[in-house]
Write a protein that holds these residues in place. Structure first.
Motif, PDB file in Angstrom:
ATOM      1  N   GLY A   1       9.469 -11.097  -1.889  1.00 15.09           N
ATOM      2  CA  GLY A   1       8.472 -10.030  -1.927  1.00 15.09           C
ATOM      3  C   GLY A   1       8.583  -9.222  -3.198  1.00 15.09           C
ATOM      4  N   LEU A   2       8.764  -7.915  -3.062  1.00 15.46           N
ATOM      5  CA  LEU A   2       8.850  -7.033  -4.222  1.00 15.46           C
ATOM      6  C   LEU A   2      10.229  -7.015  -4.864  1.00 15.46           C
ATOM      7  N   LEU A   3      11.211  -7.620  -4.229  1.00 14.61           N
ATOM      8  CA  LEU A   3      12.574  -7.553  -4.736  1.00 14.61           C
ATOM      9  C   LEU A   3      12.887  -8.714  -5.658  1.00 14.61           C
ATOM     10  N   CYS A   4      13.819  -8.455  -6.583  1.00 12.58           N
ATOM     11  CA  CYS A   4      14.253  -9.471  -7.544  1.00 12.58           C
ATOM     12  C   CYS A   4      15.764  -9.618  -7.449  1.00 12.58           C
TER      13      CYS A   4
ATOM     14  N   PHE B   1      14.842  -3.651  -6.754  1.00  9.75           N
ATOM     15  CA  PHE B   1      13.457  -3.549  -7.190  1.00  9.75           C
ATOM     16  C   PHE B   1      13.335  -3.948  -8.660  1.00  9.75           C
ATOM     17  N   PRO B   2      12.171  -4.454  -9.071  1.00 11.95           N
ATOM     18  CA  PRO B   2      12.027  -4.990 -10.434  1.00 11.95           C
ATOM     19  C   PRO B   2      12.331  -3.989 -11.537  1.00 11.95           C
ATOM     20  N   GLU B   3      12.011  -2.724 -11.342  1.00 13.52           N
ATOM     21  CA  GLU B   3      12.254  -1.745 -12.403  1.00 13.52           C
ATOM     22  C   GLU B   3      13.739  -1.421 -12.570  1.00 13.52           C
TER      23      GLU B   3
ATOM     24  N   ASP C   1      11.319 -16.552  -2.079  1.00 17.09           N
ATOM     25  CA  ASP C   1      10.365 -15.481  -2.285  1.00 17.09           C
ATOM     26  C   ASP C   1      10.861 -14.254  -1.533  1.00 17.09           C
TER      27      ASP C   1
END
Length: 115
Positions: A60-63, A103-105, A58
């Motif tokens: 967090g916000l990162l992929c 980041f996801p985007e 996991d």
């Protein structure tokens, strides 16, 4: 009213009675102190939630955009992404693999640049 009548004890008696009454209500509602440690009955519901797991997958916000076994190669990938204006970082998984995280985007663009 002379103090020998006993009325001066009425205030403290009401206060102690009220505290005892509220304590009995809270005890009956199940709000008592527990010294024993019991297994969490909702633990089975946590299995699908990543925030309750102890593994390191996991972020967090990162992929993850790329995975490699070599830390130097991960640094090169981060450099390529930095020149393209994509912010990235790296994380080491428990099995020793190095992940490059974005980041996801920006995941799709980062994966296209890495390939």
């Amino acid at each position: 009213m002379p103090p020998s009548d006993g009325w001066y004890l009425l205030g403290p008696f009401i206060a102690v009675s009220l505290v005892g009454f509220l304590g009995a209500i809270f005890w009956r509602m199940g709000l008592q102190w527990h010294e024993e440690t019991r297994e969490d009955p909702l633990r089975d519901l946590y299995d699908g939630l990543a925030i309750f797991h102890d593994h390191g997958d996991d972020f967090g916000l990162l992929c993850p955009a790329a995975a490699t076994d070599d830390a130097d190669l991960a640094d090169e990938i981060k450099g390529v992404l930095a020149t393209a204006g994509i912010r990235s970082t790296s994380a080491v998984r428990p099995d020793g693999r190095v992940l490059v995280l974005v980041f996801p985007e920006e995941v799709e663009e980062a994966r296209r640049l890495v390939l």
